[in-house]
Design a protein around this motif. Sequence first.
Motif, PDB file in Angstrom:
ATOM      1  N   GLU A   1      -9.687   4.052 -19.335  1.00  0.00           N
ATOM      2  CA  GLU A   1     -10.524   5.251 -19.429  1.00  0.00           C
ATOM      3  C   GLU A   1     -11.840   4.867 -20.097  1.00  0.00           C
ATOM      4  O   GLU A   1     -11.901   3.885 -20.829  1.00  0.00           O
ATOM      5  CB  GLU A   1      -9.844   6.335 -20.273  1.00  0.00           C
ATOM      6  N   SER A   2     -12.852   5.672 -19.855  1.00  0.00           N
ATOM      7  CA  SER A   2     -14.154   5.440 -20.462  1.00  0.00           C
ATOM      8  C   SER A   2     -14.714   6.788 -20.925  1.00  0.00           C
ATOM      9  O   SER A   2     -14.566   7.793 -20.232  1.00  0.00           O
ATOM     10  CB  SER A   2     -15.104   4.799 -19.450  1.00  0.00           C
ATOM     11  N   MET A   3     -15.328   6.787 -22.105  1.00  0.00           N
ATOM     12  CA  MET A   3     -15.909   8.015 -22.638  1.00  0.00           C
ATOM     13  C   MET A   3     -17.301   7.738 -23.177  1.00  0.00           C
ATOM     14  O   MET A   3     -17.560   6.667 -23.721  1.00  0.00           O
ATOM     15  CB  MET A   3     -15.029   8.578 -23.745  1.00  0.00           C
ATOM     16  N   THR A   4     -18.168   8.721 -23.024  1.00  0.00           N
ATOM     17  CA  THR A   4     -19.502   8.659 -23.606  1.00  0.00           C
ATOM     18  C   THR A   4     -19.496   9.579 -24.814  1.00  0.00           C
ATOM     19  O   THR A   4     -19.097  10.740 -24.720  1.00  0.00           O
ATOM     20  CB  THR A   4     -20.564   9.113 -22.579  1.00  0.00           C
ATOM     21  N   VAL A   5     -19.918   9.025 -25.956  1.00  0.00           N
ATOM     22  CA  VAL A   5     -19.839   9.741 -27.228  1.00  0.00           C
ATOM     23  C   VAL A   5     -21.243   9.801 -27.849  1.00  0.00           C
ATOM     24  O   VAL A   5     -21.990   8.822 -27.815  1.00  0.00           O
ATOM     25  CB  VAL A   5     -18.850   9.032 -28.188  1.00  0.00           C
TER      26      VAL A   5
END
Length: 169
Positions: free
Chosen positions: A48-52
């Motif tokens: 998974e990849s998330m932008t924070v």
Amino acid sequence: FPEGDLLSSLDTVVKTASTLSLRAPVIITPSGSLWTVRSDTQNRPLRESMTVTPDGHVVKQETFAEKGFMDRIIGYGVAAHEGQLFGKMNQTINLLVAMGLLMMSSAATVLWLKRKPEGSLGAPLALPTQTYGLGGIIVLIILALFLPELGISLVVLFLASLIPIKTKP
């Protein structure tokens, strides 16, 4: 980011990342004014990849299922190839395939050594009852064109068969 802001922002993002249920290892990288937090687990379908944001808010999340069709196909293929897709069963299948290829290569070498022409490294002569089918030759040429390593190896084998080898009488 100024240096002080970068460190405090990184600290906030690390705290946010630790609350997310991402598979280890997790990689955190700056991406412009935002941060990217992504799982780099070997089992690609679980990535998974998330932008924070610098203050720790998740702006965007991308799962494996949201990737493009070809990305998913390649991800499944790589995971299966590396033995990560089905755990021990996948690794057992890969081991059996590798052992089968090793046995086939060994058997082919032994059969070639038994049938090769005396004093030559060339291919064994065809048996009088064998004929080469036009279909087989066409398939071989097509495969050699689509698989460059096969084509190159066939050319090398052909050239090697032309080299005369003298043996002691």
